[in-house]
Design a protein around this motif. Structure first.
Motif, PDB file in Angstrom:
ATOM      1  N   ASN A 249      -5.518   2.220 -14.118  1.00 22.48           N
ATOM      2  CA  ASN A 249      -5.953   0.830 -14.321  1.00 22.48           C
ATOM      3  C   ASN A 249      -5.683  -0.278 -13.240  1.00 22.48           C
ATOM      4  N   LEU A 250      -4.564   0.094 -12.439  1.00 21.82           N
ATOM      5  CA  LEU A 250      -4.336  -1.095 -11.368  1.00 21.82           C
ATOM      6  C   LEU A 250      -4.895  -0.996 -10.220  1.00 21.82           C
ATOM      7  N   LEU A 251      -5.774   0.218  -9.805  1.00 22.06           N
ATOM      8  CA  LEU A 251      -6.548   0.289  -8.937  1.00 22.06           C
ATOM      9  C   LEU A 251      -7.431  -0.671  -8.356  1.00 22.06           C
ATOM     10  N   PRO A 252      -8.134  -1.328  -9.094  1.00 21.33           N
ATOM     11  CA  PRO A 252      -9.143  -2.341  -8.746  1.00 21.33           C
ATOM     12  C   PRO A 252      -8.331  -3.527  -8.295  1.00 21.33           C
ATOM     13  N   SER A 253      -7.238  -3.869  -8.542  1.00 21.80           N
ATOM     14  CA  SER A 253      -6.282  -4.905  -8.320  1.00 21.80           C
ATOM     15  C   SER A 253      -5.978  -4.722  -6.827  1.00 21.80           C
ATOM     16  N   LEU A 254      -6.302  -3.912  -6.357  1.00 19.05           N
ATOM     17  CA  LEU A 254      -5.739  -3.818  -4.827  1.00 19.05           C
ATOM     18  C   LEU A 254      -6.716  -4.700  -3.942  1.00 19.05           C
ATOM     19  N   ALA A 255      -7.862  -4.916  -4.443  1.00 15.62           N
ATOM     20  CA  ALA A 255      -8.694  -5.768  -3.692  1.00 15.62           C
ATOM     21  C   ALA A 255      -8.550  -6.999  -3.761  1.00 15.62           C
ATOM     22  N   THR A 256      -7.565  -7.521  -4.746  1.00 16.80           N
ATOM     23  CA  THR A 256      -7.412  -8.855  -4.569  1.00 16.80           C
ATOM     24  C   THR A 256      -6.347  -9.305  -3.873  1.00 16.80           C
ATOM     25  N   LYS A 257      -5.767  -8.390  -3.043  1.00 15.78           N
ATOM     26  CA  LYS A 257      -4.451  -8.638  -2.106  1.00 15.78           C
ATOM     27  C   LYS A 257      -5.181  -8.896  -0.770  1.00 15.78           C
ATOM     28  N   ASP A 258      -4.488 -10.015  -0.065  1.00 14.83           N
ATOM     29  CA  ASP A 258      -4.883  -9.792   1.536  1.00 14.83           C
ATOM     30  C   ASP A 258      -4.094  -8.767   1.828  1.00 14.83           C
ATOM     31  N   ASP A 259      -4.316  -8.637   3.446  1.00 12.87           N
ATOM     32  CA  ASP A 259      -3.657  -7.464   4.014  1.00 12.87           C
ATOM     33  C   ASP A 259      -2.304  -7.256   4.040  1.00 12.87           C
ATOM     34  N   LYS A 260      -1.522  -8.263   4.144  1.00 13.24           N
ATOM     35  CA  LYS A 260      -0.097  -7.939   4.063  1.00 13.24           C
ATOM     36  C   LYS A 260       0.418  -7.711   2.665  1.00 13.24           C
ATOM     37  N   GLU A 261      -0.372  -8.324   1.583  1.00 11.65           N
ATOM     38  CA  GLU A 261       0.211  -7.909   0.254  1.00 11.65           C
ATOM     39  C   GLU A 261      -0.152  -6.415  -0.012  1.00 11.65           C
ATOM     40  N   LEU A 262      -1.415  -6.207   0.392  1.00 10.95           N
ATOM     41  CA  LEU A 262      -1.918  -4.916   0.059  1.00 10.95           C
ATOM     42  C   LEU A 262      -1.195  -4.039   0.698  1.00 10.95           C
ATOM     43  N   VAL A 263      -0.686  -3.935   1.812  1.00 14.01           N
ATOM     44  CA  VAL A 263       0.198  -2.844   2.481  1.00 14.01           C
ATOM     45  C   VAL A 263       1.534  -2.828   1.849  1.00 14.01           C
ATOM     46  N   SER A 264       2.107  -3.784   1.431  1.00 10.64           N
ATOM     47  CA  SER A 264       3.405  -3.988   0.978  1.00 10.64           C
ATOM     48  C   SER A 264       3.591  -3.645  -0.369  1.00 10.64           C
ATOM     49  N   ASN A 265       2.488  -3.963  -1.396  1.00  9.92           N
ATOM     50  CA  ASN A 265       2.430  -3.328  -2.674  1.00  9.92           C
ATOM     51  C   ASN A 265       2.226  -1.969  -2.701  1.00  9.92           C
ATOM     52  N   VAL A 266       1.319  -1.528  -1.960  1.00 12.81           N
ATOM     53  CA  VAL A 266       1.081   0.085  -2.075  1.00 12.81           C
ATOM     54  C   VAL A 266       2.186   0.962  -1.570  1.00 12.81           C
ATOM     55  N   ILE A 267       3.084   0.398  -0.636  1.00  8.53           N
ATOM     56  CA  ILE A 267       4.185   0.933  -0.061  1.00  8.53           C
ATOM     57  C   ILE A 267       5.156   0.909  -1.294  1.00  8.53           C
ATOM     58  N   ALA A 268       5.304  -0.216  -2.043  1.00  5.10           N
ATOM     59  CA  ALA A 268       6.270  -0.220  -2.940  1.00  5.10           C
ATOM     60  C   ALA A 268       5.946   0.561  -4.295  1.00  5.10           C
ATOM     61  N   LEU A 269       4.602   0.679  -4.561  1.00  3.62           N
ATOM     62  CA  LEU A 269       4.216   1.708  -5.383  1.00  3.62           C
ATOM     63  C   LEU A 269       4.394   3.111  -5.213  1.00  3.62           C
ATOM     64  N   ALA A 270       4.065   3.160  -3.765  1.00  2.00           N
ATOM     65  CA  ALA A 270       4.338   4.952  -3.407  1.00  2.00           C
ATOM     66  C   ALA A 270       5.912   5.308  -3.463  1.00  2.00           C
ATOM     67  N   LEU A 271       6.824   4.453  -2.878  1.00  2.00           N
ATOM     68  CA  LEU A 271       8.114   4.820  -3.379  1.00  2.00           C
ATOM     69  C   LEU A 271       8.606   4.930  -4.791  1.00  2.00           C
ATOM     70  N   LEU A 272       8.037   4.066  -5.702  1.00  2.00           N
ATOM     71  CA  LEU A 272       8.244   4.142  -7.019  1.00  2.00           C
ATOM     72  C   LEU A 272       7.708   5.571  -7.467  1.00  2.00           C
ATOM     73  N   VAL A 273       6.367   5.978  -6.993  1.00  2.00           N
ATOM     74  CA  VAL A 273       5.762   7.265  -7.532  1.00  2.00           C
ATOM     75  C   VAL A 273       6.529   8.444  -7.058  1.00  2.00           C
ATOM     76  N   ILE A 274       7.070   8.289  -5.730  1.00  2.00           N
ATOM     77  CA  ILE A 274       7.677   9.459  -5.162  1.00  2.00           C
ATOM     78  C   ILE A 274       8.913   9.631  -5.744  1.00  2.00           C
ATOM     79  N   SER A 275       9.918   8.577  -6.122  1.00  2.00           N
ATOM     80  CA  SER A 275      11.017   8.769  -6.700  1.00  2.00           C
ATOM     81  C   SER A 275      10.644   9.326  -8.014  1.00  2.00           C
ATOM     82  N   LEU A 276       9.810   9.025  -8.818  1.00  2.00           N
ATOM     83  CA  LEU A 276       9.378   9.403 -10.166  1.00  2.00           C
ATOM     84  C   LEU A 276       8.934  11.008 -10.228  1.00  2.00           C
ATOM     85  N   VAL A 277       8.439  11.288  -9.100  1.00  2.00           N
ATOM     86  CA  VAL A 277       7.835  12.657  -9.035  1.00  2.00           C
ATOM     87  C   VAL A 277       9.179  13.615  -8.540  1.00  2.00           C
ATOM     88  N   PHE A 278       9.698  13.070  -7.601  1.00  2.00           N
ATOM     89  CA  PHE A 278      11.124  13.848  -7.122  1.00  2.00           C
ATOM     90  C   PHE A 278      12.082  13.987  -8.401  1.00  2.00           C
TER      91      PHE A 278
END
Length: 554
Positions: free
Chosen positions: A85-114
């Motif tokens: 559900n969150l995927l379309p919201s990526l397009a609402t971010k500028d370049d810096k926000e997009l990168v920082s938010n995806v990295i933050a989500l990746a860290l959260l997901v990787i921690s969850l999977v681990f």
């Protein structure tokens, strides 16, 4: 533990409600790709998600029983739903926000999977009271199924996020390039260059930009991408359309796949529906006030060149400050019926909403204009809410002792002069923003009251002019100033269509359509009036109007 569970349940409920709100918003606006308006990837949503997935993130505490097992496994499935559900919201971010938010989500997901994998490998995830002494008695097949059923989908979604982020960055550049090309085509309209646009032409103009903003929406582009389709979205295949005029404003990444006629008609229907809905919200009090205006002569009457400014530092005038000052003068007349004063106050209140919009859109680059606009805004709150002018009650009880209009104007003039001189007598280092704003407002009152005394009374304050006559004179000047200012509304609508930031473009065009619908009657009323022979850029400034009306010949 109950309190922890309540926090998790509350966080999960917030996520669900936000997703449902986006669902209803998409259905209501007939956007079946369901744009993210309420549930977007940001710091706040990541914090709530982190609380919602707390159970599978904890690999240390034993939670025996089928209920706890279902809760942990259900949370993993819930996380997949959240990410989709969150995927379309990526397009609402500028370049810096997009990168920082995806990295933050990746860290959260990787921690969850681990942590989830640790619980599978140690057997804690499948721990039951019967297996208290055999926590590792879990078959290899069960572990593989758990990893394949829950971990793999989340990791796939994370990969899709990474691929989408790269695609979004490049796609925005392509869409922006095509937008600029279509924008140049729209700007070549001869009626646009003429500076006077009819409501019909404005509707067509807004509709064209609505198509450009809708088809070029980063969220729509993301929802239609291959990666998003892989995540389960529609969170759409189009065939060539036939309307060449509309297709000229369609923005798309692939030239060989064009939008259907149905899609374009749906976009046009949505903007027409928005304009029609806004048209039912016409400012009736403002329209009644504008009916008292027959031209723009009031701009040449409210401020005389023969009245010097009391300020040591000159400030250019703005639209809103004279309106607030003149309204304060009208309210200071004690014998005027309350319903007449309230009617004027309501009309000015509605008018200032659009006057301020004109000033913020067309005068925002000038520092002096911005300072005076802020002073007028602060003063208007005092006038409208508390019926006071710089701390003085309107109408003033003392004015009943000298209730002739001339004496009331003289009293206001002297009051304003004292306030200005009090500030001007201070050392410049002792003046703050509050004193500066008071001196600007008081200087406006001094100049306007002195001008009225010169023009109406010719310095004879005992002249027989009734309060009703003075009220009508002031109301007429107010109506003329508002009418002159609102002739700039078409330019404001055009400016809102020309939003430079791609992430804000769709909302800006929507605001333009809303403004057009609300002001259709105003634009039609002012359409046939003869404007002064000024350049289109000069029509946005009240001092240009006043100078021309006082001296129409160079």
């Amino acid at each position: 533990m109950p309190w922890i569970g309540m926090n998790i349940a509350l966080a999960s409920l917030l996520c669900v409600l936000a997703m449902v709100a986006d669902l209803l918003h998409g259905l209501w606006n007939r956007k079946l790709w369901f744009p993210c308006k309420y549930f977007s990837l940001n710091a706040a949503s990541l914090t709530v998600i982190a609380v919602a997935i707390k159970l599978p993130m904890d690999p240390n505490n034993l939670m025996p029983g089928d209920v706890h097992l279902t809760a942990k496994l259900g949370t993993m499935s819930f996380m997949c739903t959240i990410m989709a559900n969150l995927l379309p919201s990526l397009a609402t971010k500028d370049d810096k926000e997009l990168v920082s938010n995806v990295i933050a989500l990746a860290l959260l997901v990787i921690s969850l999977v681990f942590n989830f994998c640790i619980q599978i490998s140690t057997g804690i995830l499948f721990f039951t009271p019967d297996a208290a002494f055999y926590p590792y008695k879990i078959s290899f097949l069960d572990r593989v199924i758990s990893i394949g059923g829950f971990v793999v989908p989340i990791l796939m979604l994370l990969i899709i996020y990474a691929c989408s982020s790269l695609a979004i960055l490049k796609s925005k550049q392509i869409l922006e390039s095509k937008y600029q090309t279509a924008n140049q085509t729209a700007l070549k309209d001869p009626e646009l260059k003429a500076g006077r646009l009819t409501v019909v032409k404005l509707k067509q103009y807004v509709s064209n930009y609505w198509i450009m903003a809708g088809t070029g929406s980063p969220q729509f582009m993301t929802a239609c991408s291959i990666t998003t389709s892989a995540s389960g979205s529609q969170q759409a295949k189009e065939q060539p359309g036939k309307d060449k005029d509309l297709r000229g404003y369609v923005l798309q990444l692939q030239e060989d796949v064009q939008f259907t006629e149905r899609t374009l008609k749906r976009l046009l229907k949505s903007v027409n529906r928005l304009i029609q809905k806004a048209e039912k919200q016409q400012p009736t009090n403002l329209m009644k006030l504008l009916s008292e205006s027959r031209g723009f002569e009031g701009l040449a009457k409210f401020d005389s060149n023969h009245v010097p400014s009391l300020l040591s530092e000159e400030y250019v005038n703005c639209w809103s400050l004279p309106l607030v000052t003149l309204t304060s003068i009208a309210m200071s007349l004690p014998d005027i019926q309350k319903n007449m004063v309230d009617c004027l106050l309501n009309g000015v209140s509605e008018g200032l909403l659009y006057v301020t919009l004109v000033e913020e859109s067309l005068n925002a680059t000038d520092h002096d204009h911005v300072s005076i606009q802020k002073a007028a805004e602060t003063l208007w709150v005092e006038v409208e809410v508390y019926h006071k002018w710089l701390g003085t009650k309107l109408p003033n009880p003392k004015s009943k002792l000298v209730n002739t209009p001339g004496h009331i104007l003289q009293w206001l003039r002297d009051k304003a002069k004292k306030k200005v001189m009090k500030v001007e007598s201070k050392d410049i280092r002792d003046r703050n923003d509050n004193s500066k704003y008071k001196s600007i407002c008081a200087n406006s009152m001094y100049r306007i009251t002195e001008t009225i005394l010169l023009n109406v009374y010719h310095e004879n304050i005992d002249q027989q002019v009734s309060q009703e006559e003075l009220f009508a004179h002031v109301s007429s000047m107010i109506a003329d100033i508002i009418a002159a200012c609102l002739t700039n509304l078409p330019q404001v609508i055009l400016m809102k269509c020309h939003e430079s930031v791609i992430e804000k473009r769709e909302a800006s065009v929507q605001a333009a359509a809303q403004l057009l619908g609300e002001t259709i009657q105003i634009i039609n009323t002012l359409q046939d009036r003869q404007l002064p022979s000024l350049n289109p850029d000069e029509l946005a400034f009240i001092n240009k109007w006043c100078a021309h009306l006082k001296n129409p010949f160079p």
